[in-house]
Design an enzyme around this catalytic site. Sequence first.
Site, mmCIF file in Angstrom:
data_model
loop_
_atom_site.group_PDB
_atom_site.id
_atom_site.type_symbol
_atom_site.label_atom_id
_atom_site.label_comp_id
_atom_site.label_asym_id
_atom_site.label_seq_id
_atom_site.Cartn_x
_atom_site.Cartn_y
_atom_site.Cartn_z
ATOM 1 C CB CYS A 6 23.815 -19.949 36.400
ATOM 2 S SG CYS A 6 25.321 -19.106 36.305
ATOM 3 C CG HIS A 64 23.249 -18.815 32.510
ATOM 4 N ND1 HIS A 64 22.711 -18.913 34.031
ATOM 5 C CD2 HIS A 64 22.608 -19.226 31.011
ATOM 6 C CE1 HIS A 64 22.226 -19.552 33.700
ATOM 7 N NE2 HIS A 64 21.397 -20.075 32.456
ATOM 8 C CG ASP A 111 19.758 -22.951 31.142
ATOM 9 O OD1 ASP A 111 20.648 -23.090 32.771
ATOM 10 O OD2 ASP A 111 20.224 -21.601 31.128
#
Lengths: 652, 315
Positions: free
Chosen positions: A408, A452, A468
């Site tokens: 991520c 994250h 995202d």
Amino acid sequence: MKFRNSSPPLAYGDFPWVFAGALATTLPHAGHQPLWVTAMAASLFLWAFLRWQKQAAPPVRWLLVALVVAVCGAVLLQYRTLFGRDAGVALLVLFSALKLLELKTRRDAVAAVTLGYFLLLTHYFDAQGIPTAIGLLVAATLLTATLIRIHGGPLLKPLPTLRFAAVLMVQAVPFMLVLYLLFPRISGPLWGLPQDAHAGRSGLSDQMAPGSIANLAMSGEIAFRVRFPGRPPERNRLYWRGPVLDSYDGKNWRALPPMGGAPQLTFRSPALAYESTVEPHGRRWLLALDAPGALPSNFGLSSTLTATIREPLIQRQRFSLSAHLEYAFNVEEDQRVRERNLQLPARTNPQARALAESWRQALPDPAQRIDKALALFANGGFAYTLTPPLLGEQPMDDFLFSTKRGFCEHFASAFVFLMRASGIPARVVTGYQGGELNPVDKFLVVRQSDAHAWAEVWLAEKGWVRVDPTAVVSPERIGEGITAALPEGEPLPAAIQLRSDWLRDVRFRWEAMNNAWNQYVLGYNTERQRDLLSRMGFPDADWRNLAALLAAACATLFILVAAWAVLQRPRRDPVQRLWDIALHRLRRSGVNSAPWETPNHLLNRVEAELPQWAPAFTEVVSAYLDARYGPGPADLNRLRAAVARLPRWRTL
Amino acid sequence: MLNVKMPRLKAADSPFDPILSAASSVILGKEHEIRLALACLLGGGHLLIEDLPGVGKTTLAHTLARLLGLKFSRIQFTSDLLPADITGVSIYDRNQADFRFLPGPIFSQLILADEINRATPKTQSALLEAMEEGQVTVEGETRPLPDPFFVIATQNPSHQIGTFPLPESQLDRFLMRIELGYPARNAERALLAAGSRREAADTLTALIDAAEIPGLQQQVAAVYASDAILDYVYALIQGTRHTGEFRHGLSPRAGLGLLAAARAWAWLAGRDRVLPDDVQAIFPFVARHRLIASHSGALPRAEDIDAFLRSIAIP
């Protein structure tokens, strides 16, 4: 024989008990103290054991003194002090081992056991979980059994002795509960745990280097637990905001000092209340659900919407918070903040810059550029993995155009880089995403593996909007969690990579139990105490009321126990009762009798230790022996009269 | 030691007081052991003395035999001693044309079985069976032993070469086991001054008639032991079975022995009842040789027995 001055020798069979007790109280420290302390204690134990086995005498006094001096010296060298937490514990552990070496009389054994009881407490310095508590209970039972054993107790085999000790422990439970619930709570850690006690804990930091979050994801440790009053929101809406990183130096992302005023929030959905219990992470952020609603006064909200507290979180703490899942954030943004979020290090990553520049020219609407970038991630052959290839000097170029495999943090930072290069203010937000609902206690558990990173872009009239990119590359990561997102065979900590159902179930139960322990036992603080008391009908209890209540509760318990004991007492025959009265009076005057002691033996001692009582006591003994051991019916009147002539109190 | 000063426990003069003082004048500084030996005799049991050679075991046996007017014989146990050497044999009498029994040395009232651990187990058991049964069966004919019949066996500490230590089952047949030990300083000085005591023992005359002894033994058996005393003895026996200090507990025979010895001890003090002090006084000598310490696999140390007594409450 004299009893006041010399303690009876310890029976051979009692030694192993004292050993076991000392071992049970010192062994758990082995993992926390310097290696030499463990080694030294172990060799002292071994020495003491061999001495016992060979039935040798204790080492000579000067050697013992030398050992004590050596131990103190070594501790002093290591810690620069003999006091304080760690030095104190090391000293206690070593002294406990030394005491075994000179074990000879019952008094030595009692000293060793007392030391053991004290050492028990010190284990809470290191851990306060359920296993520690159970271990200490077992050790306390063992110590109690040792005390029973060395005092001759029921004089039985080991099992009945242990059972007796266990019964005693169970009998102590009501007192323990009363003391636990009513003893005035001290806010803050009871033992003044030093600030660095939890420094090693993992968690987010205020900068992000390649691989930092991937490392975090390897940990199955719990970051925080959340309880929603109703059903928790969908997974993909659970973004727990940590530090926001707005500066990029070509390698690392960092948080800059805050700029601009308080965040302006417009809420578009009702408040969602929840309670979060955060494990200590040594930082100030709360990891609140985006976007935090009204916060209590002692919390702060940074200009980047990160909820914080005043002091670093070094203890597990519970917070009552609320969130609005739909919101608009800083529709009017400070010019300087916007500029800051466009900064990129010069002359790096030319390919990525060129791509972004081409978008800026082709697509005037920023929203289109965002879509373009997301489409690139979705269709450009990117893959989600915890073990991405290493990136070179131009990390963004490498990632976007050659390796295309990342975690991520790679996607978030590449996305933010592209956005900034194409002229849209953007920044990296770190935190946690998702969480796992424990079906046993309905707590949502968020682990380090849920760490994250995502992106936030600023658009005119919309403010800061969350984007995202990971969700595009790997929708499973956001929808189902990291276990589902990673391909089979990728390394993940065993704790979260449970694919078998019953193991999962066991883990859920264990964590629910731990959580209950944290919430109700360790988390029982002043507030909870007040809460409980007011529910019991004692509102506004201050420490004075508490003390009074505590005394009253203990007294009630004591009276109950005493009444029970009196009722349970077997009816004794009158001769024995009169004799007991005589013994009681002697005891008051300082002459204790042992259960094995014959009346004549006692009389000898009375003559020596309390000569003025001797004539009266001689008659008592004579009457008692006649009544109890003589043929014919007992002459109770004679005994009663003799006992009556004993002084009631100490005579000088 | 748990013992109480003797005068405190003494209620009246006992018929054995003169015997005790006479014996003490021969065997110096061993009054307690002599008293134990007498208690053992009065309790109807047999005595095992275990100690190094030369500390006065034989003299003690001699002295007691003399003072009590007992017919005495001494059997020196050796490795080639046969059972028949103890019990006797039948020989053919030509004049009467029949077998005639020649009684062995066991047909005496006080037997000193010296160094019993030197003989083979077979010979040992011949003696021990006689002790237990009070009779001897030789060639199919059972012959009663005299009454009183009292065996004092001596044993050297068994780590010496060429000995057969008595097995536990046979140790149980001795009511008491005592050690004489070296004399105290004063006693040893006196001994050095006066010379060997064996001759002194030979000059003693009987202070009572051996025929009176069975009657005295009956008196001893009639000494009153209250329920509390029975409870105490029971608690002690139970204690040896459950502490874990010992491999196995005392046998019921040992319990009876404790009571008999305690009665004799009380009787020797001129009392008509047993007190806990009596039980404590004789307990080490009745119990110790019947127990095996769990930790060493050997005889418990005297301190272990002491500690054990301290761990049992007097009911």
